[in-house]
Motif scaffolding. Structure first.
Motif, PDB file in Angstrom:
ATOM      1  N   ASP A  23      12.512  16.936  63.641  1.00 28.68           N
ATOM      2  CA  ASP A  23      12.982  15.786  64.399  1.00 28.68           C
ATOM      3  C   ASP A  23      14.506  15.820  64.477  1.00 28.68           C
ATOM      4  OD1 ASP A  23      14.005  14.788  61.986  1.00 28.68           O
ATOM      5  OD2 ASP A  23      12.329  13.420  61.661  1.00 28.68           O
ATOM      6  N   ARG A  24      15.100  14.772  65.038  1.00 26.65           N
ATOM      7  CA  ARG A  24      16.545  14.779  65.297  1.00 26.65           C
ATOM      8  C   ARG A  24      17.384  14.651  64.028  1.00 26.65           C
ATOM      9  NH1 ARG A  24      14.547  11.337  69.189  1.00 26.65           N
ATOM     10  NH2 ARG A  24      15.522   9.518  68.210  1.00 26.65           N
ATOM     11  N   ASP A  25      16.743  14.461  62.887  1.00 27.53           N
ATOM     12  CA  ASP A  25      17.478  14.483  61.624  1.00 27.53           C
ATOM     13  C   ASP A  25      17.474  15.866  60.986  1.00 27.53           C
ATOM     14  OD1 ASP A  25      18.566  11.958  61.461  1.00 27.53           O
ATOM     15  OD2 ASP A  25      16.786  11.069  60.531  1.00 27.53           O
ATOM     16  N   HIS A  26      17.040  16.867  61.740  1.00 28.61           N
ATOM     17  CA  HIS A  26      17.202  18.249  61.277  1.00 28.61           C
ATOM     18  C   HIS A  26      18.686  18.555  61.204  1.00 28.61           C
ATOM     19  CE1 HIS A  26      17.036  22.664  61.259  1.00 28.61           C
ATOM     20  NE2 HIS A  26      15.761  22.566  60.927  1.00 28.61           N
ATOM     21  N   GLU A  27      19.088  19.424  60.284  1.00 26.60           N
ATOM     22  CA  GLU A  27      20.522  19.697  60.108  1.00 26.60           C
ATOM     23  C   GLU A  27      21.153  20.348  61.327  1.00 26.60           C
ATOM     24  OE1 GLU A  27      20.639  23.843  57.631  1.00 26.60           O
ATOM     25  OE2 GLU A  27      19.863  22.092  56.575  1.00 26.60           O
ATOM     26  N   TYR A  28      20.379  20.993  62.208  1.00 28.34           N
ATOM     27  CA  TYR A  28      20.949  21.526  63.449  1.00 28.34           C
ATOM     28  C   TYR A  28      21.458  20.394  64.330  1.00 28.34           C
ATOM     29  CZ  TYR A  28      18.515  25.959  62.388  1.00 28.34           C
ATOM     30  OH  TYR A  28      18.065  27.118  61.809  1.00 28.34           O
TER      31      TYR A  28
ATOM     32  N   ARG B 125      24.847  15.412  58.769  1.00 29.14           N
ATOM     33  CA  ARG B 125      24.799  14.678  57.497  1.00 29.14           C
ATOM     34  C   ARG B 125      23.564  15.051  56.673  1.00 29.14           C
ATOM     35  NH1 ARG B 125      28.315  10.855  56.169  1.00 29.14           N
ATOM     36  NH2 ARG B 125      29.788  10.113  57.766  1.00 29.14           N
ATOM     37  N   MET B 126      22.632  15.741  57.284  1.00 35.24           N
ATOM     38  CA  MET B 126      21.385  16.074  56.608  1.00 35.24           C
ATOM     39  C   MET B 126      21.457  17.469  55.980  1.00 35.24           C
ATOM     40  SD  MET B 126      19.680  13.403  56.872  1.00 35.24           S
ATOM     41  CE  MET B 126      19.621  11.882  57.796  1.00 35.24           C
ATOM     42  N   GLY B 127      20.519  17.717  55.077  1.00 37.72           N
ATOM     43  CA  GLY B 127      20.444  19.030  54.449  1.00 37.72           C
ATOM     44  C   GLY B 127      21.710  19.363  53.693  1.00 37.72           C
ATOM     45  N   GLU B 128      22.226  20.547  53.920  1.00 30.94           N
ATOM     46  CA  GLU B 128      23.419  21.020  53.216  1.00 30.94           C
ATOM     47  C   GLU B 128      24.691  20.754  54.003  1.00 30.94           C
ATOM     48  OE1 GLU B 128      22.762  25.130  52.408  1.00 30.94           O
ATOM     49  OE2 GLU B 128      21.165  24.765  50.954  1.00 30.94           O
ATOM     50  N   GLY B 129      24.597  19.865  55.020  1.00 24.64           N
ATOM     51  CA  GLY B 129      25.747  19.620  55.881  1.00 24.64           C
ATOM     52  C   GLY B 129      27.031  19.283  55.152  1.00 24.64           C
ATOM     53  N   PRO B 130      27.049  18.266  54.258  1.00 26.06           N
ATOM     54  CA  PRO B 130      28.298  17.935  53.558  1.00 26.06           C
ATOM     55  C   PRO B 130      28.825  19.086  52.699  1.00 26.06           C
ATOM     56  CG  PRO B 130      26.756  16.103  53.445  1.00 26.06           C
ATOM     57  CD  PRO B 130      25.994  17.263  54.016  1.00 26.06           C
ATOM     58  N   GLU B 131      27.922  19.820  52.026  1.00 29.05           N
ATOM     59  CA  GLU B 131      28.363  20.954  51.209  1.00 29.05           C
ATOM     60  C   GLU B 131      28.965  22.054  52.082  1.00 29.05           C
ATOM     61  OE1 GLU B 131      25.462  19.475  50.998  1.00 29.05           O
ATOM     62  OE2 GLU B 131      25.405  18.645  48.967  1.00 29.05           O
ATOM     63  N   ILE B 132      28.359  22.260  53.251  1.00 36.72           N
ATOM     64  CA  ILE B 132      28.884  23.259  54.184  1.00 36.72           C
ATOM     65  C   ILE B 132      30.288  22.887  54.635  1.00 36.72           C
ATOM     66  CG2 ILE B 132      28.618  24.129  56.539  1.00 36.72           C
ATOM     67  CD1 ILE B 132      25.568  24.097  56.018  1.00 36.72           C
ATOM     68  N   MET B 133      30.530  21.603  54.876  1.00 36.25           N
ATOM     69  CA  MET B 133      31.852  21.182  55.310  1.00 36.25           C
ATOM     70  C   MET B 133      32.886  21.355  54.198  1.00 36.25           C
ATOM     71  SD  MET B 133      31.170  17.941  57.799  1.00 36.25           S
ATOM     72  CE  MET B 133      30.167  18.130  59.282  1.00 36.25           C
ATOM     73  N   GLN B 134      32.480  21.168  52.958  1.00 31.58           N
ATOM     74  CA  GLN B 134      33.392  21.430  51.848  1.00 31.58           C
ATOM     75  C   GLN B 134      33.777  22.903  51.810  1.00 31.58           C
ATOM     76  OE1 GLN B 134      31.589  19.929  48.247  1.00 31.58           O
ATOM     77  NE2 GLN B 134      31.439  17.844  49.039  1.00 31.58           N
ATOM     78  N   GLU B 135      32.810  23.779  52.065  1.00 31.13           N
ATOM     79  CA  GLU B 135      33.115  25.210  52.130  1.00 31.13           C
ATOM     80  C   GLU B 135      34.023  25.514  53.318  1.00 31.13           C
ATOM     81  OE1 GLU B 135      29.483  27.390  52.206  1.00 31.13           O
ATOM     82  OE2 GLU B 135      28.749  26.565  50.306  1.00 31.13           O
ATOM     83  N   MET B 136      33.771  24.837  54.441  1.00 27.73           N
ATOM     84  CA  MET B 136      34.602  25.017  55.632  1.00 27.73           C
ATOM     85  C   MET B 136      36.048  24.639  55.333  1.00 27.73           C
ATOM     86  SD  MET B 136      34.081  23.274  59.390  1.00 27.73           S
ATOM     87  CE  MET B 136      32.396  23.889  59.514  1.00 27.73           C
TER      88      MET B 136
ATOM     89  N   PHE C 191      27.555  18.064  70.904  1.00 27.82           N
ATOM     90  CA  PHE C 191      26.204  17.512  70.991  1.00 27.82           C
ATOM     91  C   PHE C 191      25.582  17.473  69.599  1.00 27.82           C
ATOM     92  CE2 PHE C 191      21.651  18.280  72.612  1.00 27.82           C
ATOM     93  CZ  PHE C 191      21.444  16.936  72.891  1.00 27.82           C
ATOM     94  N   PHE C 192      25.530  16.276  69.019  1.00 31.36           N
ATOM     95  CA  PHE C 192      24.863  16.052  67.745  1.00 31.36           C
ATOM     96  C   PHE C 192      23.919  14.863  67.915  1.00 31.36           C
ATOM     97  CE2 PHE C 192      28.852  18.145  66.408  1.00 31.36           C
ATOM     98  CZ  PHE C 192      28.310  19.210  65.693  1.00 31.36           C
ATOM     99  N   GLY C 193      23.006  14.671  66.962  1.00 32.46           N
ATOM    100  CA  GLY C 193      22.031  13.604  67.117  1.00 32.46           C
ATOM    101  C   GLY C 193      21.539  13.064  65.800  1.00 32.46           C
TER     102      GLY C 193
END
Length: 323
Positions: free
Chosen positions: A230-235, A239-250, A193-195
């Motif tokens: 709103d629905r563009d919150h990183e939760y 793609r918002m906030g630190e999402g891409p950087e977090i995936m690089q760490e992942m 569930f993402f939005g």
């Protein structure tokens, strides 16, 4: 209430009633609860956090208990149920049946964890509870089944719908903690569930979906996101906030990740987008996207999905990924 009127009322689809004072009342008959059961898989409940009233149901194949072919320690799957962060429970009948079948088909120990739900408890409460469940597995003195049958060096986080979102965000939080001897090997995100604020194509195609239309997902996000978000919150939108950087760490943790989705569902494009974003940032992703009705419950599709999950859990790391 007719099917058409239900589709236009997301509260009815969730099995909740909106009260004049802003609170909601749940229709507990919509999702019957069941106790742990003895079967080819045995299960029992544990209270994880007394102050927050969270629980966990453990499932172990009887072959492991009986010292049969599964007498060696088994992979541990920590599972989070769905429900759009608002409904469902670890002890609801469909969740129990799914976890029971999963333990049997995959030959794993399953830890099905509950978490606090919106609107009373907004995000990140569910993520905090998910991480606490991992700490309980690590630290609880009352964990005989886990000690005896689960391999804590071979752990996968899995979730369906909002539970997939929880698994993803708990995984992020896990990387910031020292929970040795727990070692996460991967994430299994089932129809996660993402939005986002802007409608994707699949949401536009399935605006009148009878099971999980965009109006219902909007309501779930409204109820669960922090006040003012709103629905563009990183939760909601990775793609918002630190999402891409977090995936690089992942990617640096060398996890194996599976993302699934149904072609007949309104969220399929968001699920594909998350899988693509992970791959763009170096995460090893296996995609399991199917065509057709996103709500069919076809047993053949379930069997195929379990076969893919089992292959992921028991496969060797991909070339270049060293655990």
């Amino acid at each position: 209430m007719s099917e058409s009127s239900q589709a236009s009322d997301p509260y009815a689809l969730l099995g909740i009633v909106r009260n004049p004072d802003g609170t909601i009342t749940f229709d507990r008959t919509k999702f019957p609860r069941v106790p742990p059961t003895p079967d080819a898989v045995v299960s029992k409940d544990f209270r994880v956090n007394y102050s927050k009233s969270t629980y966990m149901r453990l499932y172990v194949p009887t072959t492991a208990l009986n010292g049969g072919v599964s007498s060696m320690k088994l992979p541990l799957v920590v599972y989070f149920h769905g429900g759009g962060f608002v409904n469902d429970s670890y002890d609801h009948e469909p969740v129990h049946h799914f976890c029971n079948l999963m333990a049997l088909k995959l030959n794993v120990v399953v830890a099905s964890a509950s978490y606090r739900q919106a609107p009373q408890f907004k995000l990140p409460a569910a993520y905090d509870d998910g991480l606490y469940a991992l700490k309980w597995i690590k630290n609880s003195p009352d964990k005989g089944w886990i000690k005896s049958y689960a391999d804590l060096s071979d752990v996968f986080l899995m979730g369906t719908n909002s539970g997939g979102n929880v698994a993803y965000n708990v995984g992020i939080r896990f990387t910031e903690e020292d929970l040795t001897p727990l070692c996460i090997r991967g994430l299994i995100l089932l129809d996660p569930f993402f939005g986002g604020e802007e409608r994707c194509e699949s949401e536009l195609r399935h605006v009148n979906d009878q099971v999980f239309p965009p109006a219902l997902t909007d309501l779930c996000w409204k109820l669960c996101l922090p006040d003012g978000a709103d629905r563009d919150h990183e939760y909601s939108n990775p793609r918002m906030g630190e999402g891409p950087e977090i995936m690089q760490e992942m990617a640096g943790f060398r996890w194996k990740v599976m993302v699934t989705g149904e072609g007949g569902g309104a969220m399929i494009d968001r699920q594909r987008d998350v899988a693509n974003l992970m791959k763009e940032n170096g995460v090893y992703v296996i995609e399991h996207f199917t065509n057709g009705d996103g709500h069919s419950g076809d047993p053949n599709k379930t069997e195929t999905m379990f076969a893919s999950i089992k292959s992921l859990i028991y496969s060797s790391p991909p070339v270049g990924f060293v655990f």
